[in-house]
Scaffold this motif. Structure first.
Motif, PDB file in Angstrom:
ATOM      1  N   ALA A 181       0.833  -1.210   0.000  1.00 17.19           N
ATOM      2  CA  ALA A 181       0.000   0.000   0.000  1.00 17.19           C
ATOM      3  C   ALA A 181       0.858   1.247   0.000  1.00 17.19           C
ATOM      4  O   ALA A 181       0.554   2.226  -0.689  1.00 17.19           O
ATOM      5  CB  ALA A 181      -0.940  -0.017   1.207  1.00 17.19           C
ATOM      6  N   ASP A 182       1.975   1.245   0.772  1.00 20.94           N
ATOM      7  CA  ASP A 182       2.851   2.408   0.805  1.00 20.94           C
ATOM      8  C   ASP A 182       3.470   2.670  -0.561  1.00 20.94           C
ATOM      9  O   ASP A 182       3.615   3.818  -0.981  1.00 20.94           O
ATOM     10  CB  ASP A 182       3.960   2.197   1.850  1.00 20.94           C
ATOM     11  CG  ASP A 182       3.431   2.273   3.277  1.00 20.94           C
ATOM     12  OD1 ASP A 182       2.317   2.782   3.455  1.00 20.94           O
ATOM     13  OD2 ASP A 182       4.126   1.803   4.182  1.00 20.94           O
ATOM     14  N   THR A 183       3.841   1.593  -1.269  1.00 17.84           N
ATOM     15  CA  THR A 183       4.425   1.740  -2.603  1.00 17.84           C
ATOM     16  C   THR A 183       3.414   2.347  -3.568  1.00 17.84           C
ATOM     17  O   THR A 183       3.726   3.259  -4.338  1.00 17.84           O
ATOM     18  CB  THR A 183       4.891   0.375  -3.133  1.00 17.84           C
ATOM     19  OG1 THR A 183       5.872  -0.160  -2.247  1.00 17.84           O
ATOM     20  CG2 THR A 183       5.493   0.512  -4.523  1.00 17.84           C
ATOM     21  N   ARG A 184       2.188   1.868  -3.534  1.00 18.47           N
ATOM     22  CA  ARG A 184       1.159   2.390  -4.431  1.00 18.47           C
ATOM     23  C   ARG A 184       0.773   3.816  -4.052  1.00 18.47           C
ATOM     24  O   ARG A 184       0.507   4.645  -4.919  1.00 18.47           O
ATOM     25  CB  ARG A 184      -0.055   1.468  -4.415  1.00 18.47           C
ATOM     26  CG  ARG A 184       0.199   0.162  -5.159  1.00 18.47           C
ATOM     27  CD  ARG A 184      -1.043  -0.682  -5.283  1.00 18.47           C
ATOM     28  NE  ARG A 184      -1.429  -1.246  -3.997  1.00 18.47           N
ATOM     29  CZ  ARG A 184      -2.607  -1.062  -3.429  1.00 18.47           C
ATOM     30  NH1 ARG A 184      -3.517  -0.308  -4.021  1.00 18.47           N
ATOM     31  NH2 ARG A 184      -2.893  -1.625  -2.272  1.00 18.47           N
ATOM     32  N   SER A 185       0.736   4.098  -2.766  1.00 21.19           N
ATOM     33  CA  SER A 185       0.447   5.465  -2.328  1.00 21.19           C
ATOM     34  C   SER A 185       1.482   6.433  -2.859  1.00 21.19           C
ATOM     35  O   SER A 185       1.150   7.515  -3.364  1.00 21.19           O
ATOM     36  CB  SER A 185       0.405   5.519  -0.801  1.00 21.19           C
ATOM     37  OG  SER A 185       0.236   6.841  -0.351  1.00 21.19           O
ATOM     38  N   GLY A 232     -15.564  10.500  -0.455  1.00 25.46           N
ATOM     39  CA  GLY A 232     -14.489  10.123  -1.351  1.00 25.46           C
ATOM     40  C   GLY A 232     -13.393   9.402  -0.602  1.00 25.46           C
ATOM     41  O   GLY A 232     -13.066   9.742   0.540  1.00 25.46           O
ATOM     42  N   VAL A 233     -12.808   8.390  -1.238  1.00 29.60           N
ATOM     43  CA  VAL A 233     -11.685   7.659  -0.656  1.00 29.60           C
ATOM     44  C   VAL A 233     -10.572   7.587  -1.688  1.00 29.60           C
ATOM     45  O   VAL A 233     -10.822   7.381  -2.881  1.00 29.60           O
ATOM     46  CB  VAL A 233     -12.119   6.247  -0.203  1.00 29.60           C
ATOM     47  CG1 VAL A 233     -12.697   5.439  -1.349  1.00 29.60           C
ATOM     48  CG2 VAL A 233     -10.954   5.491   0.424  1.00 29.60           C
ATOM     49  N   ASP A 234      -9.347   7.810  -1.240  1.00 30.07           N
ATOM     50  CA  ASP A 234      -8.194   7.729  -2.130  1.00 30.07           C
ATOM     51  C   ASP A 234      -6.988   7.280  -1.316  1.00 30.07           C
ATOM     52  O   ASP A 234      -6.879   7.583  -0.120  1.00 30.07           O
ATOM     53  CB  ASP A 234      -7.912   9.078  -2.795  1.00 30.07           C
ATOM     54  CG  ASP A 234      -7.125   8.926  -4.090  1.00 30.07           C
ATOM     55  OD1 ASP A 234      -7.752   8.929  -5.169  1.00 30.07           O
ATOM     56  OD2 ASP A 234      -5.893   8.774  -4.019  1.00 30.07           O
ATOM     57  N   SER A 294      -7.491   5.818   2.326  1.00 27.81           N
ATOM     58  CA  SER A 294      -7.615   4.383   2.573  1.00 27.81           C
ATOM     59  C   SER A 294      -7.541   3.643   1.248  1.00 27.81           C
ATOM     60  O   SER A 294      -7.776   4.215   0.187  1.00 27.81           O
ATOM     61  CB  SER A 294      -8.955   4.078   3.251  1.00 27.81           C
ATOM     62  OG  SER A 294      -9.158   2.685   3.401  1.00 27.81           O
ATOM     63  N   GLU A 295      -7.210   2.364   1.329  1.00 28.10           N
ATOM     64  CA  GLU A 295      -7.431   1.492   0.184  1.00 28.10           C
ATOM     65  C   GLU A 295      -8.940   1.306   0.006  1.00 28.10           C
ATOM     66  O   GLU A 295      -9.697   1.247   0.982  1.00 28.10           O
ATOM     67  CB  GLU A 295      -6.768   0.138   0.404  1.00 28.10           C
ATOM     68  CG  GLU A 295      -5.254   0.159   0.363  1.00 28.10           C
ATOM     69  CD  GLU A 295      -4.680  -1.237   0.458  1.00 28.10           C
ATOM     70  OE1 GLU A 295      -4.826  -1.853   1.539  1.00 28.10           O
ATOM     71  OE2 GLU A 295      -4.114  -1.705  -0.548  1.00 28.10           O
ATOM     72  N   ALA A 296      -9.357   1.182  -1.222  1.00 24.81           N
ATOM     73  CA  ALA A 296     -10.795   1.079  -1.503  1.00 24.81           C
ATOM     74  C   ALA A 296     -11.417  -0.148  -0.838  1.00 24.81           C
ATOM     75  O   ALA A 296     -12.485  -0.065  -0.233  1.00 24.81           O
ATOM     76  CB  ALA A 296     -11.021   1.042  -3.008  1.00 24.81           C
ATOM     77  N   LEU A 297     -10.754  -1.307  -0.961  1.00 22.96           N
ATOM     78  CA  LEU A 297     -11.328  -2.525  -0.393  1.00 22.96           C
ATOM     79  C   LEU A 297     -11.423  -2.439   1.123  1.00 22.96           C
ATOM     80  O   LEU A 297     -12.407  -2.892   1.719  1.00 22.96           O
ATOM     81  CB  LEU A 297     -10.499  -3.744  -0.801  1.00 22.96           C
ATOM     82  CG  LEU A 297     -10.580  -4.162  -2.271  1.00 22.96           C
ATOM     83  CD1 LEU A 297      -9.616  -5.313  -2.540  1.00 22.96           C
ATOM     84  CD2 LEU A 297     -12.010  -4.571  -2.647  1.00 22.96           C
ATOM     85  N   ALA A 298     -10.414  -1.870   1.750  1.00 22.31           N
ATOM     86  CA  ALA A 298     -10.439  -1.733   3.201  1.00 22.31           C
ATOM     87  C   ALA A 298     -11.568  -0.803   3.633  1.00 22.31           C
ATOM     88  O   ALA A 298     -12.273  -1.067   4.615  1.00 22.31           O
ATOM     89  CB  ALA A 298      -9.089  -1.214   3.704  1.00 22.31           C
ATOM     90  N   PHE A 299     -11.750   0.284   2.891  1.00 21.47           N
ATOM     91  CA  PHE A 299     -12.827   1.216   3.233  1.00 21.47           C
ATOM     92  C   PHE A 299     -14.185   0.549   3.091  1.00 21.47           C
ATOM     93  O   PHE A 299     -15.055   0.694   3.958  1.00 21.47           O
ATOM     94  CB  PHE A 299     -12.749   2.459   2.351  1.00 21.47           C
ATOM     95  CG  PHE A 299     -13.771   3.502   2.708  1.00 21.47           C
ATOM     96  CD1 PHE A 299     -13.499   4.441   3.685  1.00 21.47           C
ATOM     97  CD2 PHE A 299     -15.006   3.531   2.078  1.00 21.47           C
ATOM     98  CE1 PHE A 299     -14.447   5.388   4.048  1.00 21.47           C
ATOM     99  CE2 PHE A 299     -15.952   4.479   2.423  1.00 21.47           C
ATOM    100  CZ  PHE A 299     -15.672   5.409   3.418  1.00 21.47           C
ATOM    101  N   LEU A 300     -14.385  -0.179   2.005  1.00 15.16           N
ATOM    102  CA  LEU A 300     -15.660  -0.862   1.801  1.00 15.16           C
ATOM    103  C   LEU A 300     -15.919  -1.884   2.905  1.00 15.16           C
ATOM    104  O   LEU A 300     -17.049  -2.023   3.389  1.00 15.16           O
ATOM    105  CB  LEU A 300     -15.678  -1.534   0.433  1.00 15.16           C
ATOM    106  CG  LEU A 300     -15.753  -0.599  -0.778  1.00 15.16           C
ATOM    107  CD1 LEU A 300     -15.396  -1.354  -2.055  1.00 15.16           C
ATOM    108  CD2 LEU A 300     -17.143   0.025  -0.903  1.00 15.16           C
TER     109      LEU A 300
END
Length: 226
Positions: free
Chosen positions: A2-6, A77-79, A103-109
């Motif tokens: 997640a840190d890499t993608r962020s 909104g989540v990003d 947040s990651e989308a899946l984690a937020f959902l």
């Protein structure tokens, strides 16, 4: 991961200017599903009424989300990118009704305690998440009758499934690599139906008749049973 993608999306944010002050119609907020300015359908795709709770997966710098808020929606909104969310807060600080989350989308959902009347993703998180995980997660968070719609580039013929996208990071660094998922429209429609969506459409919106950019936009839409 997640840190890499962020970090990758933070880098992407630096290359993108803020949204124009007005569009061709003189509107200060507007909804755009495509990569072409002033082109294609708008928020009506979502069938959301004022007061509806809507969720933008991968909201970026918040242009579409701000428009939903000005229409009277409860706009969430989540990003994954702090830089993108920072641009959203700066650009739309005078727009009420917006709620932003990193947040990651899946984690937020998975963690959200509420349902949404509409969920959408415009070249956003749904493009860059395995649909086998994303579609059931979205379906579980839609209210009965709620709509999910997503847009992205059409797939290159024969290049289907998980693909690599490269985000430049400057002349002295290798590009960041993120995954995306590409399928032809009929495959997307079948997947949506397989995860319980109804009234599914999957179409490629053609590029504008004028201009040099000729790649259209894939728009997929489905609803949860009412």
């Amino acid at each position: 991961m997640a840190d890499t993608r962020s970090a990758a999306w933070d880098t992407y944010s630096q290359s993108k200017p803020q949204r124009r002050a007005t569009n061709a119609k003189g509107e200060t907020t507007w909804f755009n599903w495509t990569q072409h300015a002033d082109h294609g359908p708008g928020a009506e795709v979502l069938d959301a009424e004022p007061g509806s709770r809507v969720l933008d997966l991968g909201c970026g710098s918040g242009g579409n989300l701000a428009h939903m808020a000005t229409l009277g929606m409860r706009a969430v909104g989540v990003d994954l990118s702090p830089a993108q969310l920072g641009k959203a807060r700066q650009r739309w600080d005078d727009v009420g009704g917006m709620e932003l989350h990193q947040s990651e989308a899946l984690a937020f959902l998975a963690d959200s305690p509420v349902s949404f009347d509409a969920v959408y993703s415009v070249f956003g998180a749904a493009y860059f998440t395995d649909p086998g995980l994303m579609l059931p997660a979205v379906h579980s968070r839609l209210a009965p009758g709620g709509v999910f719609a997503m847009s992205q580039h059409p797939a290159v013929d024969g290049c289907y499934g998980c693909q690599a996208s490269y985000i430049p990071r400057g002349p002295d660094e290798d590009p960041a690599v993120v995954k995306r998922w590409d399928y032809p429209p009929e495959t997307w429609a079948s997947m949506f139906k397989g995860y319980g969506f109804e009234d599914v459409t999957a179409v490629v919106l053609p590029a504008p008749a004028t201009g040099k950019r000729r790649i259209g936009t894939l728009l997929i839409r489905g609803a949860r049973q009412g």
